[in-house]
Scaffold this active site. Structure first.
Site, mmCIF file in Angstrom:
data_model
loop_
_atom_site.group_PDB
_atom_site.id
_atom_site.type_symbol
_atom_site.label_atom_id
_atom_site.label_comp_id
_atom_site.label_asym_id
_atom_site.label_seq_id
_atom_site.Cartn_x
_atom_site.Cartn_y
_atom_site.Cartn_z
ATOM 1 N N SER A 1 -0.325 6.989 -14.382
ATOM 2 C CA SER A 1 0.293 5.665 -14.264
ATOM 3 C C SER A 1 1.783 5.597 -14.570
ATOM 4 C CB SER A 1 -0.441 4.658 -15.142
ATOM 5 O OG SER A 1 -1.668 4.322 -14.560
ATOM 6 N N SER B 1 -0.391 2.491 -12.640
ATOM 7 C CA SER B 1 -0.428 1.096 -13.017
ATOM 8 C C SER B 1 0.902 0.570 -13.550
ATOM 9 C CB SER B 1 -1.490 0.901 -14.095
ATOM 10 O OG SER B 1 -1.116 1.584 -15.283
ATOM 11 N N LYS C 1 6.310 -2.442 -20.455
ATOM 12 C CA LYS C 1 5.080 -2.679 -19.704
ATOM 13 C C LYS C 1 4.263 -3.688 -20.505
ATOM 14 C CE LYS C 1 1.218 -0.105 -17.555
ATOM 15 N NZ LYS C 1 0.625 1.233 -17.343
#
Lengths: 95, 481, 489
Positions: free
Chosen positions: C181, C157, C82
């Site tokens: 997330s 997210s 990420k």
């Protein structure tokens, strides 16, 4: 409690966020919707409840007083927008 | 109207740790810009603080030394504001739960009186970097070497009533942190900085007046001048019908004025909240006991001992205990000569003015404590007089060796042979026959002054080497006879 | 040798076996996946940065290490991070324009640990800007599409992580979870994802959104792969004061523990108003399956759950407002053109560099902490936080595990909730309590509704990640939801 436009301007200034005049009404409205959601908290009885700042209620670990860092100015300043003579440059600071 | 001054001081002492409070960067003063600024100090994305154990220990030392309560649990908070020397946009400090709670410190004024000044709290925090304003084409340059240096912010109660007291208090804190070895006290390098909160009120009024804060005053002398100026300004302002506004001011030593800071005009809202990257710091009793055991004799304790053991006055004792180096020096002199009063007089007199004149610290004294003690021994055994001692001292200061060597080399040994002194006195009286006549014709009241003339002549004739006691005694005998 | 066109089908565990058996090399695998990403990712937009050269170099190094006799399940395993994990020498944007040019000068601990285990990083994955969002629509680098339906969001997210793994571009990815997330995008894309106990995975080098809530963890297709990843990611880190100095359990060793006697709690609040009925059915079907595996079921209550959203939307923005102050255009990142003065530099750099959702949360947080409101907002929220933690502590006295839906709804259409940010906030209802309390949570696939994945969430007491992975693994031995691939991938 609804925010006034002037309060939104004050908050934006504290947070150093430039506000677009045209967006101000929409921003104010959205913030008020969010604050409306948040205000649901006020109905909860929390008398006598200790605030919880960290999920794990442990204590701070201490580091031995040793110098472990070396000079890496060049690498760190490679990502800086403006430097001169090893200094970060900003518009004149007024005291 | 009679006015009373009310002063509270915030002193920032840089703790003399090897590394920064939350990172492993060095804290050495004067390095090339940004060469001692690590990822953490620069506030790089994703970096996190880890607390330096030594900073905690030093704060505890200070707390114990001012007889304060050390919080079992203290908490770091973020003070949020934007400034280019503040890389993260917040300063990690302590707000509701400082490490050191209420304590106090006794200060001695020049008249020998002692006052107790309350200390509200002392907390740990990180220092900011520096903005340099030399011209970079209208820009400022930011050096973050200092960012993250551990600070102990020491906040006094508004107990101080004059600029002189303020200076005495700062000096006492300065001495204390140096005794404790937690701060080098170098005010020129900013290791100890002082913010002065000053207000005035009509004498007898209980409520405080509105205060102004004078930021970052960096010498004892400027503290006194800045406060005096600010007090005058406030009184004049009020007497002219104005009102003091709460604001931050800067003292300019060049003009001897304080002026409002432009950048701090807007009311700050620092939005303090507990720092989520740091956990509460817990101080164990066993740790405190260990720190307490490691405390040196403190200035107050030393002063009391000097008074008690050596019979010195409170003022002398407080001057001699003002710094650890001064006290150590004095004690060494005393150990050599076993005469505390003479040792005190010489250290506070000749030695202090020499150091003052040369701009030296006592650690750099050209005359060692052993040398000074050795010289005092020669005064005590009548080898030299006090007057000759001053010459010997000067020679020692010039690096000419020990007192004994100087006395020997320069033939300064005091003349104590009564026969030799009598012979010399006879010559002096013969050369001043007229004055002798006048002396003998005068009444008792006038003789006192005239006697001094003969002593002076005699000492001059002996090049100061004649024992003054004997000169007095024999001279009296001869003049009366 | 295995056909390169099939390699993307392999799970991490299968890759480990293939590499050990020399069915293929790490370099071949890396080539195959890089080619697949090049071909398919334009539809998804799951990567912000691809690092083919570094990846191939790491793959060759892994092959060399294996040739030298080194073993290790992740040696040569392709993954991606990420884009809020700092990667030295590689762009690290946090999905934001304000870091559009930030080539990190250092590695996050998670990145370092996975690299030293031999994992090969193919690049950096798209995400909601500063991890603020539940749809991956707030990224400066454009929205990510859900591989199960390209007109829908993948969740957020960690939306890039979820989409890339779900589309078989990579077998596993790192993510972070501040309010759900990891778990929510895992649910919306048919993956398994675990948010560990707060303090289990180092936050050093993980760009902070809300420091007291953020926790890194893996997304993968199976619980077994998550166990493999988490084993490498977890551990004590002296650089993170909130990292816990406690040995990491052997998650793989407990995967096959029988579930006999496991007490599972079903909180009534998780099955009330607001939950899509069809999702409720799927979740209850999982419960039935676990019963046949030996678990016992108990109805429980988490009475303060309903207060979690308002408390979270005070605490997270408050911490964020402070965490994001360092993005000021001075030392790194975006700086506006020709600032008139210092204030202008700050205001324009931040206004131009941050997107709308980030600015909104900074404003909310600034307000909540400001003079006069601190007690009513921040302290109040922290008191509620304690109530929520207490709910879990009491519940775990009676049960070993809590089970419920991960999300109240299926993946929604791109743009559907843009007009009303609060409606998106409500999607976090089932996940944020675990962040507020700091307990571990896992989401695993529980079936499909109209071709869209459904997730079920498991919550466990502190440091019981092993139990979560064990239950998910046992479930995945008797079901195949986790093996289904979206059409076209």
């Amino acid at each position: 409690m609804a925010l006034e436009r002037s309060e939104v301007e004050k908050i934006a200034h504290l947070a150093r966020l430039g506000l677009n005049e045209a967006d101000l009404p929409r921003t104010t409205e959205t913030l008020n919707t969010i604050l409306g959601l948040i205000d649901r908290m006020q109905a909860v009885d929390t008398d006598g409840i200790e605030p919880l700042a960290h999920p794990l209620e442990t204590t701070q670990r201490l580091r031995a007083d040793r110098v472990t860092e070396t000079n890496r100015r060049e690498a760190y300043q490679a990502v800086a927008p403006a430097v001169q003579d090893g200094l970060y440059l900003v518009p004149k600071v007024i005291e | 109207m009679q006015w009373e001054t009310v002063i509270g001081l915030e002193i920032h002492a840089q703790l003399s740790t090897q590394s920064k409070i939350f990172s492993g960067s060095a804290t050495t003063f004067g390095a090339e810009p940004n060469t001692q600024a690590s990822l953490v100090d620069l506030g790089m994305p994703g970096t996190l603080p880890v607390l330096n154990a030594e900073a905690v220990r030093m704060a505890c030392k200070f707390g114990l030394a001012i007889d304060a309560e050390i919080a079992e649990k203290n908490v770091f908070a973020r003070k949020n504001y934007f400034y280019p020397d503040l890389p993260k946009g917040y300063q990690t400090s302590q707000m509701d739960h400082p490490i050191v709670g209420k304590g106090h410190l006794d200060i001695t004024l020049e008249d020998g009186t002692t006052r107790r000044i309350g200390i509200t709290r002392a907390h740990l925090e990180e220092d900011a970097g520096k903005s340099l304003h030399e011209d970079f084409h209208g820009m400022s340059g930011i050096d973050l070497n200092r960012a993250g240096t551990p600070l102990l912010e020491i906040v006094s109660e508004p107990d101080i009533r004059s600029a002189k007291e303020a200076v005495a208090y700062v000096k006492a804190i300065h001495a204390l942190v140096r005794y404790l070895g937690i701060c080098d006290g170098n005010m020129a390098e900013g290791s100890l900085r002082c913010d002065c909160n000053v207000s005035v009120r009509p004498k007898g009024q209980e409520a405080f007046g509105t205060r102004a804060e004078i930021k970052n005053v960096n010498s004892f002398r400027f503290i006194e001048k800045a406060i005096n100026h600010e007090v005058r300004r406030q009184i004049e302002l009020i007497e002219d019908g104005g009102t003091v506004v709460q604001e931050t001011r800067l003292y300019d030593p060049n003009t001897d004025q304080t002026k409002a800071m432009r950048s701090k005009e807007e009311a700050n809202d620092y939005r303090y909240f507990p720092c989520p990257d740091l956990l509460p710091v817990v101080i164990e009793q066993s740790f405190l006991d260990e720190v307490r055991a490691s405390l040196p004799e403190l200035p107050g304790q030393k002063r009391e001992r000097f008074e008690r053991e050596f019979g010195l006055s409170t003022y002398d004792a407080s001057v001699l205990s003002a710094s650890r180096e001064m006290a150590d020096y004095f004690e060494q002199v005393n150990a050599t000569c076993s005469d505390a009063k003479l040792a005190a007089n010489w250290v506070m007199g000749e030695l202090s003015s020499l150091l003052n004149k040369e701009g030296l610290d006592i650690e750099q004294s050209p005359v060692s404590a052993e040398q000074l003690g050795g010289m005092i021994l020669r005064i005590k055994d009548n080898t030299i007089s006090g007057k000759i001692a001053k010459m010997v001292f000067e020679a020692m200061a010039a690096g000419e060796g020990s007192a004994d060597a100087i006395i020997e080399k320069k033939g300064l040994k005091q003349v104590t042979d009564a026969g030799a002194i009598e012979k010399m006195l006879d010559e002096v009286l013969a050369a001043n026959a007229e004055q002798v006549e006048q002396y003998r014709a005068s009444d008792e009241a006038k003789r006192g002054k005239m006697f001094g003339f003969f002593v002076g002549q005699a000492m001059k004739a002996s090049k100061g080497k004649a024992n003054p006691g004997q000169v007095n005694e024999l001279l009296k005998k001869k003049l009366e006879g | 040798m295995m056909d390169a066109s099939d390699m993307h089908q392999l799970t991490l565990t299968q890759i480990a076996r293939g590499l050990a058996d020399k069915a293929f090399s790490a370099e071949e695998l890396t080539h195959a996946l890089l080619a697949r990403i090049e071909r398919l990712d334009p539809q998804l937009n799951s990567f912000i940065t691809l690092t083919p050269e570094q990846a191939l170099a790491q793959a060759r190094a892994a092959d060399a290490r294996r040739a030298d006799g080194e073993t290790g399940a992740l040696l040569g395993a392709p993954i991606a991070h990420k884009d809020l994990f700092c990667t030295e020498g590689v762009l690290t944007t946090c999905g934001s324009k304000i870091l559009h040019n930030f080539v990190s000068p250092y590695d996050a601990t998670v990145v370092e640990q996975l690299a030293s285990a031999g994992a090969v990083s193919l690049g950096k994955l798209n995400m909601d800007e500063f991890a603020m969002g539940s749809a991956n629509e707030s990224s400066h680098y454009g929205p990510v599409k859900n591989p199960w339906d390209l007109t829908r969001v993948p969740g957020g997210s960690s939306g890039g992580s979820a989409a890339a793994v779900a589309a078989r571009l990579i077998p596993a990815a790192t993510g972070t979870d501040t309010g759900g997330s990891i778990r929510q995008p895992a649910a919306l894309t048919g993956l398994t994802g675990i948010k560990p106990t707060y303090g289990r995975v180092s936050r050093w080098g993980m760009i902070a959104y809300a420091s007291s809530l953020d926790q890194g963890g893996p997304l993968a297709r199976t619980a077994e792969d998550c166990a493999l990843m988490l084993g490498a990611m977890a551990g004590f880190d002296p650089k993170d004061s909130t990292s816990v100095d406690q040995p990491v359990d052997d998650y793989l060793a407990t995967l096959n523990k029988p579930l006999t006697g496991l007490r599972i709690g079903l909180p009534k609040e998780y099955f009330g108003e607001g939950l899509d009925g069809a999702i409720a059915e799927k979740v209850l079907a999982v419960v039935e399956e676990l019963k046949t595996l030996g678990a016992t079921i108990k109805d429980i209550s988490l009475p303060n759950m309903q207060h979690a959203i308002p408390a979270y939307y005070v605490i997270a923005p408050a911490e964020a407002s402070s965490n994001l102050s360092r993005f000021d255009g001075v030392r790194f990142g975006y700086r506006c053109e020709n600032p008139a003065d210092l204030t202008d530099l700050y205001k324009r750099s931040r206004a131009e560099g941050f997107g709308d959702e980030v600015k909104r949360r900074i404003m909310v947080g600034t307000y909540a902490l400001s003079a006069g409101y601190y007690d009513a907002y921040y302290l109040k929220a922290q008191r509620i936080r304690r109530l929520i933690k207490s709910d879990f502590v009491s519940a775990f006295e009676e049960v070993d595990l809590i089970l419920g839906p991960t999300t109240p709804n299926l993946a929604w259409k791109l743009g559907e909730k843009n007009a009303d940010p609060v409606s998106a906030y409500l999607e976090d209802i089932y996940t944020i309590t675990a962040n507020l309390a700091g307990i571990p949570g896992l989401s695993m696939p529980a079936g499909f509704i109209d071709g869209l994945p459904v997730g079920v969430q498991l919550l466990a007491p502190y440091f019981q990640e092993g139990r979560l992975l064990n239950v998910a693994h046992q479930y995945q031995q008797v079901t195949d939801w986790h093996l289904r691939a979206p059409a076209g991938f």
